[in-house]
Scaffold this active site. Structure first.
Site, short mmCIF file in Angstrom:
data_model
loop_
_atom_site.label_atom_id
_atom_site.label_comp_id
_atom_site.label_asym_id
_atom_site.label_seq_id
_atom_site.Cartn_x
_atom_site.Cartn_y
_atom_site.Cartn_z
N TYR A 1 0.55 -1.27 0.13
CA TYR A 1 0.44 -0.46 0.14
C TYR A 1 0.64 1.31 -0.26
O TYR A 1 0.49 2.61 -0.29
CB TYR A 1 -0.63 -0.19 1.46
N LYS B 1 4.60 -15.29 1.39
CA LYS B 1 3.83 -15.72 0.18
C LYS B 1 5.63 -15.97 -0.73
O LYS B 1 5.51 -15.93 -1.87
CB LYS B 1 3.14 -14.95 -0.99
N ASP C 1 -1.94 -18.36 0.71
CA ASP C 1 -3.13 -19.02 -0.02
C ASP C 1 -3.65 -20.18 0.94
O ASP C 1 -5.02 -20.59 0.89
CB ASP C 1 -2.69 -19.35 -1.64
N ASP D 1 -4.84 -7.40 5.44
CA ASP D 1 -6.54 -6.73 4.75
C ASP D 1 -7.01 -7.87 4.91
O ASP D 1 -8.93 -7.70 5.65
CB ASP D 1 -6.12 -5.92 4.00
N ASP E 1 -9.99 -9.40 7.92
CA ASP E 1 -11.93 -9.86 7.67
C ASP E 1 -12.49 -11.01 7.63
O ASP E 1 -13.81 -11.82 7.73
CB ASP E 1 -12.17 -9.25 6.20
#
Ligand code: NAD
Length: 362
Positions: A143, A194, A226, A250, A254
């Site tokens: 970001y 990752k 993943d 992020d 959620d």
């Protein structure tokens, strides 16, 4: 002698003032039970600050926050300010507060409360007992990494670019927050990355592994993002504390939060190195029910509990508040967002009063 803390209250907009009033009442009871003296100071943020001063985060508010031990925030935003330019919208106040206080770590618990288990969209046997804390890096990663932007190539084609980058010191500081947080829980930390594809994740993994030597009492594992997404839905009980970067966090926070199924119950904490932390519900200002005494104040109360645990190091007081919330639900008290047949529908104020009664009886 009583321990003293200066707490900044940021009620913000919408249901904010209604739910923060309940949290303050709860903290007053905590103060009496645990011999803690809270000094509350209220400041403006968001739409109410725009109306009063023209700015979403007035300088005075920021100073008051900086000079306190912790900041308890409710929520900001509402239809009234939706058409303002983005730097003048309520959200700019929140982003400004996080960046000005250097809050690089976001902590979001996802705990299934036994009384609300049927609110989850997953099967009871999958979610029963879930108690996860996601520690997300908040001020770095893709970001914020440079270069970023939409550029034009030599052939005239547009190309969008973002850069995922982490320095060792950024990994170090979020890693420390996560190891310390896991020590306040079950001492199991899963680092999500990752590293099979991304170099930035390879550095992340090796640095977290190195850091683990300083925390021999914490069991560290690693998982690819993943797989982590899959495992959160398949067998969420295997997780205790998760630490991950900004983008992965992020998404995963959620997903983890929704295992619980009820937005009015979810608290969060944002922490920095030296400045006070900010503790706030995950939900927004709910303008559709503002001023109607319908809001669920429990996410705000649980945010105050996080403030006690992670901001003020008062774990026993945090346990007391969290137990009180469980107990009031156990007695059948429900606001409209979590109501189920046979339960007792209460407004925001009445839920607060029921909780205070439980806490005073403890
Ligand atoms: P929201 O979380 O405010 O509301 C979504 C739905 O959940 C609404 O139906 C609302 O009534 C309900 N809800 C939320 N909290 C509740 C509670 N405590 N008790 C009972 N019901 C509750 O999200 P939204 O509608 O997308 O956004 C409304 C405003 O809030 C917008 O201006 C948005 O920008 C802002 N917002 C602020 C924050 C924040 O302050 N951190 C976060 C998200 C959204």
């Amino acid at each position: 002698m009583a321990q003293k803390y200066r707490i900044t209250l940021l009620p913000g907009d919408g249901i904010g003032p209604e739910i923060i009033a309940v949290a303050v009442d709860v903290l007053k009871v905590v103060g009496q039970k645990f011999d803690i003296q809270f000094e509350f100071q209220e400041a403006l943020i968001g739409g109410s600050a725009i109306d009063a001063t023209g700015e979403p985060l007035p300088k005075d508010s920021l100073e008051i926050c900086r000079n306190s031990d912790a900041v308890l925030l409710a929520a900001i935003g509402g239809y009234k300010w939706d058409s303002l330019p983005s730097h003048l919208r309520p959200e700019a106040g929140l982003l400004g507060l996080r960046s000005q206080l250097g809050l690089f770590a976001n902590l979001r618990p996802a705990t299934i409360l036994p009384q609300l288990i049927d609110a989850s969209s997953l099967k009871r046997e999958v979610v029963e007992g879930v108690d996860i804390l996601v520690v997300r890096e908040l001020t770095g990663g893709i970001y914020f990494g440079q270069p970023k932007g939409i550029f034009t190539t030599e052939t005239g084609e547009k190309r969008g670019v973002n850069t995922m980058a982490y320095t060792e010191s950024e990994i170090d500081r979020i890693g420390r927050v996560a190891f310390e947080a896991s020590r306040k829980r079950n001492r199991k930390l899963c680092s999500v990355d990752k590293a099979n594809v991304l170099e930035v994740s390879q550095l992340w993994r090796s640095h977290i592994t190195q850091l683990a030597q300083e925390y021999p009492d914490v069991e560290l594992t690693h998982m690819y993002v993943d797989n982590a997404a899959m495992q959160l839905l398949r067998a969420p009980k295997q997780f205790d504390t998760i630490v991950t970067g900004n983008l992965f966090g992020d998404i995963l926070s959620d997903a983890a939060a929704m295992l619980t199924g009820s937005i009015g119950m979810l608290p969060s904490a944002s922490l920095g190195s030296s400045n006070p932390g900010v503790f706030e519900p995950v939900h927004g200002s709910a303008p559709d029910i503002a001023g109607q005494d319908k809001a669920n104040p429990l996410a705000q109360v649980l945010s105050a509990a996080m403030m006690l645990r992670y901001g003020l190091n008062q774990s026993a007081a945090a346990d007391y508040v969290e137990k009180g919330v469980l107990q009031v639900l156990q007695r059948g008290a429900r606001t409209g967002d979590i109501i189920s047949p046979g339960m007792n529908l209460l407004g925001c104020r009445a839920m607060g009063a029921a909780l205070i009664q439980v806490l005073e009886e403890e």
